[in-house]
Write an enzyme that holds these catalytic residues in place. Structure first.
Site, PDB file in Angstrom:
ATOM      1  CG  HIS A  57       0.234   0.303   2.514  1.00 40.05           C
ATOM      2  ND1 HIS A  57       0.218  -1.484   3.246  1.00 40.05           N
ATOM      3  CD2 HIS A  57       0.252   0.901   3.218  1.00 40.05           C
ATOM      4  CE1 HIS A  57       1.117  -0.388   4.575  1.00 40.05           C
ATOM      5  NE2 HIS A  57       0.622   0.637   4.345  1.00 40.05           N
ATOM      6  CG  HIS A  84      -0.313   7.056  11.835  1.00 36.04           C
ATOM      7  ND1 HIS A  84       0.944   8.090  11.400  1.00 36.04           N
ATOM      8  CD2 HIS A  84      -0.032   6.156  12.227  1.00 36.04           C
ATOM      9  CE1 HIS A  84       1.774   7.260  10.369  1.00 36.04           C
ATOM     10  NE2 HIS A  84       1.324   5.539  11.028  1.00 36.04           N
TER      11      HIS A  84
END
Length: 340
Positions: free
Chosen positions: A45, A113
């Site tokens: 990804h 994050h």
């Protein structure tokens, strides 16, 4: 396409630019960045998520790519400063490539994050905005930060933004910000930043000097008789054969090689020339073709041929004559004991 746990995504494969990849690899090594080189390595990804949003890819991709993977999760990892310097070296590599290409540098990795532990779900939009502004206007300041400081401000996994410094290092000091956006849908800050260079082309002698720098360590080796440095070009040419021979470490593969070699050659996609080199046990020819010796000795172990017999064949001598040049009259190989 990598299977990340739930089957690969339904996207077409993307082509690479092998010549540019080899040039970049050789240039980075010459600039003292210790690189590893891969073939048959699936992309995940980190490439397909951003690029499938940026480019049309229903049947194929409109670009060729050179993936550059930097480990930033398993410690120890490169520092922010090291990433920035890697970008500067990457710029030298691209600018010195002799073909005139349009090259875009794409950095991936989420901004703030954290996805593990009791702190998971941490975000810091204020830091994300500050990071993007510093990246554009004062990237050197970002190189002064430690990993712990990045983790404090942006979450442990958010520290992966140091890879954006690789992209920034490839650009001139002054850049034009063409587009910027920010989105925080759930766990990970998603930022998009499009920068355009404002640099000028270097004089031709500068790039030529860098190409000579890339060749410095091997300069003169071409004069050594019977010597074939295992370069990236030789590795690429001999890749199928080397992969085929490396699989001799697999018991079932070597048994099939001994019992049905022609079928195995076809299954592995070997060319007729490559298959014939194996049929004839042409040790010297295999080296000339691009096979590295350390898989030849695996083949020798399977065939019951010692390393010394292979050495003699490469020199065009009988084993008896070759042994006369050795201090000890001994044969050996990498073969172990046969299983009971």
């Amino acid at each position: 396409m990598a299977d990340e746990g739930g089957n690969p995504r339904d996207l077409p494969p993307v082509g690479g630019h092998a010549a540019l990849s080899r040039h970049i690899g050789q240039s980075l090594m010459a600039d003292e960045f210790d690189m590893s080189f891969f073939r048959d390595k699936p992309l995940d990804h980190g490439f397909f998520s951003p690029m499938s949003a940026l480019l049309p890819c229903d049947e194929s991709w409109p670009v060729q790519i050179v993936p550059l993977q930097v480990g930033v999760l398993q410690l120890p990892i490169p520092t922010a400063r090291r990433c920035y310097k890697l970008g500067q070296a990457l710029r030298r590599a691209i600018e010195s490539y002799p073909e005139d290409l349009k090259v875009a540098i794409v950095a991936t990795g989420g901004v703030s994050h954290q996805v593990h532990g009791e702190r998971c779900g941490f975000n810091n939009p204020e830091w994300d905005a500050q990071f993007l502004d510093l990246l554009v206007n004062d990237p050197q300041r970002l190189t002064e930060m430690t990993l712990a400081e990045y983790a404090t401000l942006g979450g442990m996994e958010g520290a992966e933004v140091i890879t954006w410094l690789i992209m920034r290092g490839t650009l001139s000091a002054n850049v034009e910000r063409k587009h910027q956006s920010y989105y925080l849908p759930s766990m990970t800050g998603i930022a998009t930043l499009l920068l355009e260079n404002r640099d000028q082309a270097l004089p031709a002698p500068v790039n030529e000097r860098h190409r000579q720098h890339m060749q410095h360590q091997l300069a003169g080796a071409e004069q050594l008789e019977g010597t074939y440095p295992y370069t990236l070009e030789r590795s690429a040419k001999g890749y199928r054969l080397n992969k085929f021979l490396h699989r001799m470490i697999e018991p079932q593969w070597r048994q099939r090689f001994l019992s049905e070699p022609e079928a195995l050659y076809r299954e592995a996609g070997l060319s007729e020339e490559e298959s014939d080199l194996l049929r004839r046990r042409d040790w010297r020819g295999l080296i000339h073709y691009g096979v590295i010796f350390f898989v030849l000795e695996k083949l020798g172990a399977v065939l019951g041929v010692s390393n010394l017999d292979i050495y003699a064949a490469m020199r065009g001598q009988s084993i008896e004559d070759f042994m006369k040049t050795r201090n000890q009259q001994v044969r050996y190989s990498v073969a172990g004991k046969a299983p009971n």
